[in-house]
Motif scaffolding. Structure first.
Motif, PDB file in Angstrom:
ATOM      1  N   GLU A 251       0.933  -1.115   0.223  1.00 53.94           N
ATOM      2  CA  GLU A 251       0.437  -0.087  -0.087  1.00 53.94           C
ATOM      3  C   GLU A 251       0.811   1.024  -0.061  1.00 53.94           C
ATOM      4  N   ASN A 262       3.163   1.907   3.232  1.00 50.29           N
ATOM      5  CA  ASN A 262       2.253   2.323   3.902  1.00 50.29           C
ATOM      6  C   ASN A 262       2.438   0.985   4.636  1.00 50.29           C
ATOM      7  N   GLU A 263       2.029  -0.355   4.124  1.00 51.97           N
ATOM      8  CA  GLU A 263       2.659  -0.968   4.653  1.00 51.97           C
ATOM      9  C   GLU A 263       1.826  -2.234   3.730  1.00 51.97           C
TER      10      GLU A 263
HETATM   11 MG    MG Z   1      -3.533  -0.949   5.678  1.00 49.66          MG
END
Ligand code: MG
Ligand code: ADP
Length: 372
Positions: A251, A262-263
């Motif tokens: 992400e 993000n992750e």
């Molecule tokens: Mg997430």
């Protein structure tokens, strides 16, 4: 190669485990699922269900003994246990990704080491750490627990000093990170399947989260070619560095020309559900093929898709949709959850159409809400 007739073990029998099991079944595999809930989504499609908690070592060992390859539907499985099992049993290659994705600090350090930018962050173990981080980063911030967060759970938004008190409960529970809130233009994710021979990268979806929960994914994302290259290259780097096998989602926040990681999730992902209708080979099939040693080949986007998540409170909308017989060009997926809880995903709706304008129009007609 794991051949049809052999056994695939899946840790977790939620909707992702269920959709993996369906594809594995279709390809001729036997499927064993481990889940604490005897009525879990995958219970309707697995050949065999082991009812046990995800960290029950004895039950996990049994699953591994019975399987020719073991995979998982979420990243919060106990890494130490999986690592121990992997010494004796066939856990799908690249499970080390769990160690990184399980822990937000390790995840961000890992990305930074590869030269991939994240929102500026600090580790927070106590109130002092938080105050120092606020000084260094400034508001607005988001506090997140390092482990076990999902769908925006385990997070506190910090817009001013008034919000500090609301952080204490999380900080007292476990190690957290606090990160700068990025004023992003939009969010995207990269869904890729990495096999032994080749890697399949799907068209990038543009994602909208509401209250930390994915509400919709639109494909194609209308990204500039340079941004597209940036997010794909970063995701490939991550999967290669981990020598990962299977589907992985990364992400990103996009702000102008900048991307912020993000992750990641080393498994099929909610934001990849559009692949069920936008591609001939969906993310679940690609995952099974990847862990079983198939060549993945290249796949072309077949049609534009707008995926809308269906939460427990959306059941009336679903009934309205089904009752309006004149509505077409959609696929409805309901996971068969034993309870339709508020803010819990119980299904999704894929709308397909010629143009994004048409998809937005359909969304309004079918489901209500704002444009993608
Ligand atoms: Mg997430
Ligand atoms: P989860 O594990 O719950 O998915 P995320 O870190 O992905 O946690 O956060 C959920 C959502 O919250 C994100 O998709 C995004 O919309 C928002 N969010 C999280 N971190 C940030 C940030 N640093 N800046 C802006 N929005 C954020």
């Amino acid at each position: 190669m794991i051949k049809p007739g052999q056994v695939i073990g899946i840790i977790g029998g939620g909707q992702l485990g269920k959709m993996m099991a369906v594809e594995a079944n279709t390809m001729g595999y036997q499927v064993i699922v481990l889940d604490p809930n005897p009525l879990c989504c995958a219970s309707s499609v697995a050949h065999r269900l082991i009812v046990a908690s995800y960290d029950d070592e004895q039950a996990l060992t049994k699953l591994a003994q019975l399987s020719d390859v073991v995979t998982y539907e979420f990243e919060n499985v106990n890494y130490e246990l999986i690592d121990k099992l992997a010494k004796t049993y066939p856990i799908a290659k690249g499970y080390q990704a769990l160690k990184v994705s399980n822990h937000r600090l390790l995840e961000k350090q890992f990305a930074n080491k590869l030269g991939i930018a994240c929102a500026p962050y600090r580790l927070v173990n106590n109130l002092d750490d938080l105050l120092i981080a606020i000084q260094a980063l400034g508001f607005p911030l988001i506090l997140k627990t390092c482990t076990l967060g999902y769908d925006g759970k385990g997070q506190v938004k910090l817009n001013s000093a008034n919000d500090i008190e609301a952080c204490l409960e999380l900080i007292n529970q476990q190690a957290c990170i606090v990160e700068k809130k990025i004023d992003f233009d939009y969010e995207v994710s990269v869904i890729l399947a990495r096999g032994y021979h080749d890697t399949l990268v799907y068209e990038i979806p543009r994602n909208l989260h509401i209250d930390g929960i994915l509400a919709q994914s639109l494909v194609p994302a209308r990204l500039s070619p340079s941004l597209k290259t940036k997010v794909i290259e970063a995701s490939l780097k991550i999967s290669e560095e981990l020598d990962y096998l299977g589907v992985m989602a990364c992400e990103f926040f996009v702000n102008d020309d900048a991307i912020y990681f993000n992750e990641m999730a080393p498994r099929p992902h909610n934001s990849g559900h559009y692949t069920l209708d936008a591609y001939r080979k969906n993310q679940f099939k690609a995952h099974i093929e990847a862990i079983c040693g198939y060549r993945l080949g290249s796949e072309k986007l077949q049609q534009n898709v707008l995926m809308l998540n269906i939460l427990g409170q959306d059941l009336t909308k679903v009934n309205n949709l089904i009752n309006k017989q004149e509505l077409t060009n959609y696929s409805l997926y309901l996971y068969g959850k034993d309870e339709a809880k508020h803010n819990r995903k119980i299904g999704h709706l894929n709308l397909y159409g010629e143009s994004i304008k048409q998809l937005n129009y359909m969304k309004e007609q079918y489901f209500g809400g704002e444009d993608a």
